[in-house]
Design an enzyme around this catalytic site. Sequence first.
Site: not given
Length: 462
Positions: A127, A367, A302, A172, A83, A300
Amino acid sequence: APTAAQTGELRFPPDFWWGAATAAYQIEGAVAEDGRTPSIWDTFCAEPGRVVDGQTGAVAADHYHRYRDDVALMREIGLSAYRFSVSWPRVQPGGRSGANPAGLAFYDRLVDELLGAGIKPAATLYHWDLPQELEDRGGWTARDTALRFADYAAAVADRLGDRVKLWCTLNEPWCTAFLGYGLGVHAPGRTSPGDGLLATHHLLLAHGLAAQALRAAVPSAQVSIALNQGAVRPLTDSPADRDAARRIDGLLNRIFLDPIMTGAYPADVMADTAPVCDWSHVRDGDLAVIAAPLDALGVNYYAPDLVSAAPSPVEEPSPYPASQGVAFHQTPGPRTEMGWTVDPTGLREVLLRLHATYPELPLYVTENGAAYDDAVDADGRVRDGDRIAYLRDHMAAAHEAMRAGADLRGYFVWSLLDNFEWALGYGKRFGLIRVDYDTQRRTLKDSALWYRDVIRSGGVAV
Ligand code: PNW
């Protein structure tokens, strides 16, 4: 031979996409080559005090010149998908002119190189590198930016659409809207909560218009968007803390997901943000565009968030508009170099909630990864066992979600390479591959070798 159960191996489907992700401004460098014009990140980096030590993406990992070597490393790891993001000001200088053939040619070469290595290209159209000229005309607070984005999307689809296997319109939008326009810690560095909400809508409109443009150019295009989706947890079970969690869940997850999936903004979020936004910028018909069917959703993930009701208005600036009544807490547990708590249960929670709400929606983890202070040992090896543990535990959480029914099609590690970590500069290293920024030498970290074995065997040993 021991069975899978005895060795504790989690099997993934044979057609599962094992990937890694990057973004143009974080790795490419070559910011003034082949007709590229400045983006808001070039501008932001040039402003004193914005980025640690005044660092910039001007050279970064020099991927623009080294993409062939980098694809060879991907092949060595055995990635099935990669990606990357396309730089808007490379492809359409200034964001308004016609397409720039030299800029498109770079991505054309990259895509062919990937296919030659047996790696599926997944392209993100935005992005965060907005052409500066568009920011000068209002950036994402201006409705016109969404229309410009659709033109740009059409140009990229015309050139790459026959070979790209998965599109992500935006990466995002939460970060762009709330870190870029609300809190100001990302480009363009504006600090208006109301602007953050204007930007939110125009980003979503851009997504919907780009989805139309992609499908017009390539009827079989697989269209997705990569959203930050997080687990937002209340500090206690009190109604006040639970309401704080509802509020932040609304502004992190539902404000982006609901319009796309259901064609409506969440009513509670609109009410919560009324003090800073009257929502009059939402025009008739916009939500129908935004709710164009998605082929897949990119997640995504985290770290989780832990929140409570604040006894008195919180003065510390927050990315979340109109949330002075919410206090943020550190989730207990080990942390990465970003200060983010390692909590794989949050990923399982996010995937299972998406599956429960939208059972038919294919999912990708677009991600997931960790920054650690990797040391290079005397023998040249990078023994990043903490990153291996992070990835292994998050893959196991994803596997649990799949066993419970989530239609997860693939997983992309953030990131392929160490890179420019936005306002934090080069000090935070997320890569499977170490980059020595003095020599541009690449070294596969132990995590890359471990990932190679995961991909080869199709399973994760736990
Ligand atoms: C994502 N937060 O950014 C981006 O997609 C990547 O470009 C970036 O390198 C990576 O995650 C690591 O930071 C985020 O404040 C930035 O919660 C900030 C946040 C989340 C994600």
